[in-house]
Scaffold this active site. Structure first.
Site, short mmCIF file in Angstrom:
data_model
loop_
_atom_site.label_atom_id
_atom_site.label_comp_id
_atom_site.label_asym_id
_atom_site.label_seq_id
_atom_site.Cartn_x
_atom_site.Cartn_y
_atom_site.Cartn_z
CB THR A 330 -1.01 0.01 1.14
OG1 THR A 330 -1.76 -1.26 1.18
CG2 THR A 330 -1.64 1.21 1.17
CD1 TRP A 333 -0.98 1.08 -6.58
CD2 TRP A 333 -2.07 2.70 -5.01
NE1 TRP A 333 -2.31 1.65 -6.97
CE2 TRP A 333 -2.52 2.77 -6.31
CE3 TRP A 333 -2.16 3.69 -4.00
CZ2 TRP A 333 -3.66 3.29 -6.28
CZ3 TRP A 333 -3.18 4.47 -4.13
CH2 TRP A 333 -4.05 4.61 -5.50
CG HIS A 334 -0.52 5.69 -1.32
ND1 HIS A 334 -1.05 4.50 -0.93
CD2 HIS A 334 -1.47 6.74 -1.23
CE1 HIS A 334 -2.26 4.89 -0.54
NE2 HIS A 334 -2.61 5.90 -0.78
N GLY A 335 3.47 5.88 -3.72
CA GLY A 335 4.51 6.51 -4.35
C GLY A 335 5.93 5.84 -4.48
CG PHE A 481 -0.64 9.34 -4.48
CD1 PHE A 481 0.52 9.95 -4.71
CD2 PHE A 481 -1.65 9.74 -3.83
CE1 PHE A 481 0.74 10.77 -3.68
CE2 PHE A 481 -1.54 10.65 -2.73
CZ PHE A 481 -0.09 11.09 -2.67
#
Length: 481
Positions: A330, A333-335, A481
């Protein structure tokens, strides 16, 4: 192209709606028309990357058919699913994470490898995850492979949710590709939902942006304690209204074309536990990670039993490992930044700590205590996602707790607070289910409710357009993102 721009609202959207309903008797042509519009929408700002989106569609179309054949014959299923997931993740890695990976690799090499530099393809995380969910649902037998190329292209590229979600799984949308029902009620509700999202973005998030940028100015913040806390709370409201505003607009646009896109937010800032917060924030993403990362690791087999049942075999240590991997993914995935990796681990630790709280709940815990600690923990975590790097985040935390030698209150805080106090109050009220509370405790005639709601929607649209025409538009935060 941005939803909150005049060219989208007054040119692209009217043409899209008019053309779509002129083709009302021909579903195939409607779908083909929406695919064309979606590719045009994506190519508007970065034409080169429409090839990437089209390539993802083509690859997953043939991978889906291959997956279906392997599943039917019960041969090479593992090989096919591994190839399919790896192909999608390779695309995502190459365009989103390769520069980050090379930069970190250079720290261990005697000679630096040139770091690739190219514009970030908007929405790549979202349409890649949707493609993976399609392959996985075919593999699990929940749906059959889509033989109609246009329908699959529409699922992956549908422009309302292309850039920032919500992440819609194929199983949810497959029936709507051919059997959706357009009607005036849904269309009008969609228009209203779009305007509400526009108001969130333009009249709340954008108005908070200067305060947030001032607090998180690069390279390192050097703020008084009160200014740092003000900036942190403003940033929390900013990201919520920016992202939930986009989700509202996407859901509204979907309704205009007969699609039911799932909700993405459910008042996360009233959550009284970390688990409750993540059931309310970016719900489609968390459901995706639960179904395609957490459960396979926790159960330890390929979804023979789904979801947890009495027959499900798992152990506490598998659940902890699954939680760790899920939150690591997670964060990544965001950055492509260590900020996001640490942010993911931060919430993993919080979730583990929270499992111990029920033991002491009867003596030391309450809903109000849970609410205060949850919201504080969430907002402290959002400092990581708002900062540009670890150094800036660290310095910001030092400011928050008075470890930079700055005063508790200074002139900057007084100026920023006085300049933004009303929009902060509006953000606080609007982030809570205030309207539902009023309607529950105050009896208002249904006709009066409808009149007030209509006036409210018209006012939001007018003031939103006044702001956009005067100040232009700003991109949505989650696009990166």
């Amino acid at each position: 192209m941005i939803f909150s721009s005049t060219i989208f609202i007054f040119l692209f959207l009217p043409i899209a709606v008019l053309g779509y309903y002129l083709l009302i008797k021909w579903r195939f042509l409607q779908n083909l028309y929406l695919v064309f519009l979606s590719l045009l929408f994506y190519a508007w700002d970065t034409p080169r990357y429409v090839i990437l989106l089209a390539g993802s569609i083509f690859i997953n179309y043939f991978l889906g058919i291959w997956m279906q054949k392997a599943r039917d014959s019960e041969k090479n299923v593992g090989l096919v699913v591994t190839t399919a997931v790896a192909a999608n993740l390779l695309i995502l890695f190459s365009f989103k994470y390769l520069p980050f990976a090379v930069t970190n690799l250079n720290a261990f090499l005697p000679h630096d490898i040139p770091v690739p530099s190219f514009p970030f393809p908007l929405g790549i995380s979202f349409f890649t995850f949707q493609a993976i969910s399609y392959i996985m649902d075919v593999k699990r037998g929940r749906i059959g492979a889509q033989k109609n190329f246009i329908d699959l292209a529409l699922y992956i590229s549908f422009f309302p949710r292309l850039l920032q979600g919500p992440i819609v799984r194929y199983q949810t949308m497959v029936d709507q590709l051919r059997n959706r029902k357009e009607n005036f009620k849904d269309f009008s509700e969609g228009c209203c939902r779009f305007v509400i999202g526009l108001g969130k973005k333009v009249l709340v998030a954008t108005l908070l942006m200067d305060l947030v940028n001032s607090a998180f100015a690069s390279p390192s913040p050097n703020l008084s304690v009160s200014t740092a806390w003000l900036g942190m709370f403003a940033a929390s409201f900013y990201i919520y209204f920016d992202f939930s505003g986009y989700s509202d607009m996407a859901i509204g646009l979907g309704k205009m074309f007969g699609f039911k896109i799932p909700e993405n937010f459910n008042y996360p800032y009233i959550a009284s536990s970390i688990a409750d917060y993540w059931r309310r924030w970016h719900m489609t993403m968390m459901t995706w990670f639960k179904d395609y990362v957490f459960l396979p690791v926790a159960i330890g087999q390929t979804f023979k039993y789904y979801p947890f049942t009495k027959k499900t075999m798992t152990t506490p240590h598998k659940i902890v490992i699954a939680m760790f991997i899920t939150w690591l993914c997670t964060g990544i995935w965001h950055g492509a930044s260590w900020n996001f990796v640490i942010w993911g681990m931060y919430f993993f630790v919080l979730m583990q700590v929270e499992t111990m709280i029920p033991k002491f709940k009867s003596k030391f815990w309450s809903v109000s205590v849970g609410f205060i600690l949850t919201q504080l923990a969430v907002k402290l975590g959002q400092v990581l996602t708002r900062s540009t790097d670890i150094n800036q985040a660290w310095n910001y935390y030092l400011c928050l707790f008075g470890l930079k030698g700055k005063p508790i209150v200074d002139d900057k805080f007084i100026f920023l607070f006085n300049q933004n106090k009303w929009i902060l109050l509006i953000a606080l009220i609007a982030s809570m289910p205030t309207v539902q509370f009023i309607l529950k405790h105050v009896k208002i005639n249904k006709t009066v409710q409808d009149v007030i709601y209509t006036i409210w929607i018209i006012a939001l649209f007018i003031f939103g357009m006044i702001y956009i025409t005067r100040n232009g538009y700003t991109p949505f935060l989650y696009g990166k993102f």
